[in-house]
Write an enzyme that holds these catalytic residues in place. Structure first.
Site, PDB file in Angstrom:
ATOM      1  N   TYR A  92       0.816  -1.211   0.000  1.00  0.00           N
ATOM      2  CA  TYR A  92       0.000   0.000   0.000  1.00  0.00           C
ATOM      3  C   TYR A  92       0.853   1.266   0.000  1.00  0.00           C
ATOM      4  CZ  TYR A  92      -3.927  -3.088   1.038  1.00  0.00           C
ATOM      5  OH  TYR A  92      -4.886  -4.086   0.986  1.00  0.00           O
ATOM      6  N   TYR A 470     -11.559  -0.224   0.238  1.00  0.00           N
ATOM      7  CA  TYR A 470     -11.426   0.242   1.615  1.00  0.00           C
ATOM      8  C   TYR A 470     -10.010   0.732   1.906  1.00  0.00           C
ATOM      9  CZ  TYR A 470      -8.586  -3.121   4.289  1.00  0.00           C
ATOM     10  OH  TYR A 470      -7.537  -3.824   4.826  1.00  0.00           O
ATOM     11  N   ARG A 471      -9.064   0.392   1.037  1.00  0.00           N
ATOM     12  CA  ARG A 471      -7.673   0.818   1.210  1.00  0.00           C
ATOM     13  C   ARG A 471      -6.974   0.650  -0.122  1.00  0.00           C
ATOM     14  NH1 ARG A 471      -3.526  -1.539   5.827  1.00  0.00           N
ATOM     15  NH2 ARG A 471      -4.716  -3.444   5.508  1.00  0.00           N
TER      16      ARG A 471
END
Length: 522
Positions: A92, A470-471
């Protein structure tokens, strides 16, 4: 050699003055400006040139007072600060800032476990405390409490919770298990949320709401403040547990698996997070791709079936844990066994009942009994070469129809770009996290570019079908945020108004989740 990069819209003279002030505030050794020193803040899994997200410097404060001193200087010179707890959020973006040239505010030196309450089952930790740290702390004190680790135990408890991470035990929804924060705002003001707003509170970590509006969620996945302390509920050690694995032979079984699982999660028959893994995701933890298929493009069904047969797994594989006294675990197990017996060719593998002090038979099952590990990183060997991955993380209602729709879309588009479907669903009572990883050799430019293009295409495709992320990785934050478009993006307008009120200089993590990056758009 000092990095030549500086924050956007900041002159060299102003940046030099700011660095001098930072050194006075937190010490020379805690201010990093060398190219070599800043290399650790580059994203190791970047789907492209990692230097797109390079930091101009890094600061490592050791206390709240030092953070406040840093903020005085950052506001004076309008220095953007990108806050990380330990920077281990790989796939991420790691520790890299969203806006190139930002200064990383690295909180890893703030690494104290401040409190563990055995009676009320909670801990209070600083941002630099990893899951390994908290686990060792509990172990050394013969604690009667379990933590809930995410896939990689080296990550920060605070950081993972603020990103709404999840694990595998009944306490697997980490954001839901959070209670009470201490936050430093951009102006240096210190706020304690919930019951912590009382100076002499004795209930900070036991009741989230406090009196009046509740703000804890506002500081999750946001850039509205710097969280310096966080309460997290821990799981009282049960009398024992039983770990269960169901294996399903057919790719088409996914819908009925989810529809069978949902009522068992809703009524808490299955207490833990339930994980439904595709055969490739399971196989990547114990083998490499070339053992089963060495051709171009995505693995064909015949190769996947042969691999699953050789490994003794299913096309879909369900794992979960049952916890408590043996008679209660046995009763739950019988209900679950009957429910899944209706699926043709389903096979059940389950360990016997074990007391809480027993280790699971398989090391990879440790997370289900509160033991952190790094087993998830085995997936980097799947494609060979210098392995990396970037993740897609859409939320999905826990229905067979939705699961099948997401799976088919993701698998088909992944195959178009030459990627296997490495994915699965973590199933809660009313939603599922669908996690897909595009695994690539980061020394192969073609694979790297394809991984980025694939994730971008999937975010747009799933967004058009009503499925939001969500991410996301740094590279896709703006794109993911743009999918939340009700009433011409009213939610983002609200976030920007809050950002402007709390951080008028826009210095805290600009661009995070798409918020507060307008000043740097050029």
């Amino acid at each position: 050699m000092r990095s030549a990069l500086r924050p956007p819209h900041v002159t060299q003279a102003a940046f030099d003055a700011a660095l001098d002030a930072f050194r006075i505030a937190i010490g020379d050794a805690a201010v990093i400006t060398s190219t070599d020193g800043l290399a650790v803040y580059l994203d190791p899994f970047a789907p492209g040139d990692a230097r797109q997200y390079s930091a101009s410097a890094a600061l490592m404060p050791a206390s709240v007072d030092e953070i406040r001193a840093v903020l005085v200087t950052a506001n004076r010179y309008r220095i953007p600060l990108w806050t990380v707890s330990t920077g281990r959020n790989f796939a991420y973006g790691g520790a890299s800032p969203r806006i190139a040239g930002s200064v990383v505010l690295d909180l890893k030196r703030m690494n104290r476990v401040l409190e563990v309450d055995e009676t009320l089952a909670y801990a209070v930790v600083e941002p630099g405390v990893s899951y390994f740290d908290l686990y060792q702390y509990l172990l050394a004190r013969h604690s009667s409490l379990w933590l809930d680790p995410p896939a990689s135990g080296w990550g920060s408890v605070v950081g993972n919770t603020l990103e709404r991470g999840f694990g595998a035990t009944p306490y697997g929804d980490h954001a839901a298990m959070q209670c009470g924060m201490e936050v430093v705002l951009a102006n240096g003001d210190i706020v304690r949320t919930g019951m912590g707003a009382m100076r002499n509170s004795n209930s900070w970590q036991v009741f989230k709401a406090g009196f009046g509006p509740s703000y804890d969620d506002m500081f999750m996945q946001s850039n509205f403040g710097i969280v310096t302390k966080l309460g997290i509920w821990l799981m009282p050690r049960p009398a024992g547990y039983r770990l269960c694995h169901f294996k399903f032979r057919h790719d088409s079984d996914l819908a009925v698996i989810i529809d069978t699982l949902r009522p068992l999660r809703l009524d808490d028959t299955i207490q833990s997070q339930a994980v439904v893994e595709h055969a490739i995701r399971w196989a990547a933890g114990v083998s490499t791709r070339r053992q089963w298929y060495d051709g171009a493009g995505a693995m064909p069904d015949a190769a996947i079936d042969a691999m699953a047969s050789a490994l003794g797994i299913g096309r879909w594989n369900l794992r979960f844990g049952l916890y408590g006294p043996e008679e209660l675990v046995a009763a739950r197990f019988r209900v679950i066994e009957r429910a899944f017996a209706r699926i043709p060719d389903a096979r059940l593998d389950a360990d016997g009942y074990m007391n809480a002090s027993s280790m699971p038979k398989g090391g990879g099952d440790g997370s289900q009994v509160g033991i952190p590990s790094m087993a998830a990183f085995q997936l980097l060997n799947w494609r060979g070469g210098n392995g990396a991955h970037v993740d897609l993380s859409p939320i999905c209602p826990p229905t067979g129809r939705d699961a099948l729709a997401q799976y088919q879309r993701v698998r088909a588009r992944a195959a178009e770009y030459g990627f296997d479907y490495y994915g699965g669903f973590t199933v809660g009572p009313r939603h599922m996290h669908h996690i897909f990883a595009a695994i690539f050799d980061k020394d192969d430019a073609t694979q790297t570019q394809a991984a980025r293009a694939l994730i971008e295409a999937l975010i747009e495709q799933l967004g058009a079908a009503g499925y939001g992320q969500y991410r996301t990785h740094l590279a896709f934050m703006d794109l993911a945020a743009s999918q939340y478009d009700f009433n011409d993006h009213a939610l983002m307008r609200l976030s920007e108004r809050i950002k402007g009120a709390l951080d008028p200089q826009g210095i805290l993590s600009p661009g995070k989740q798409g918020i507060g990056g307008a000043r740097f758009k050029d």
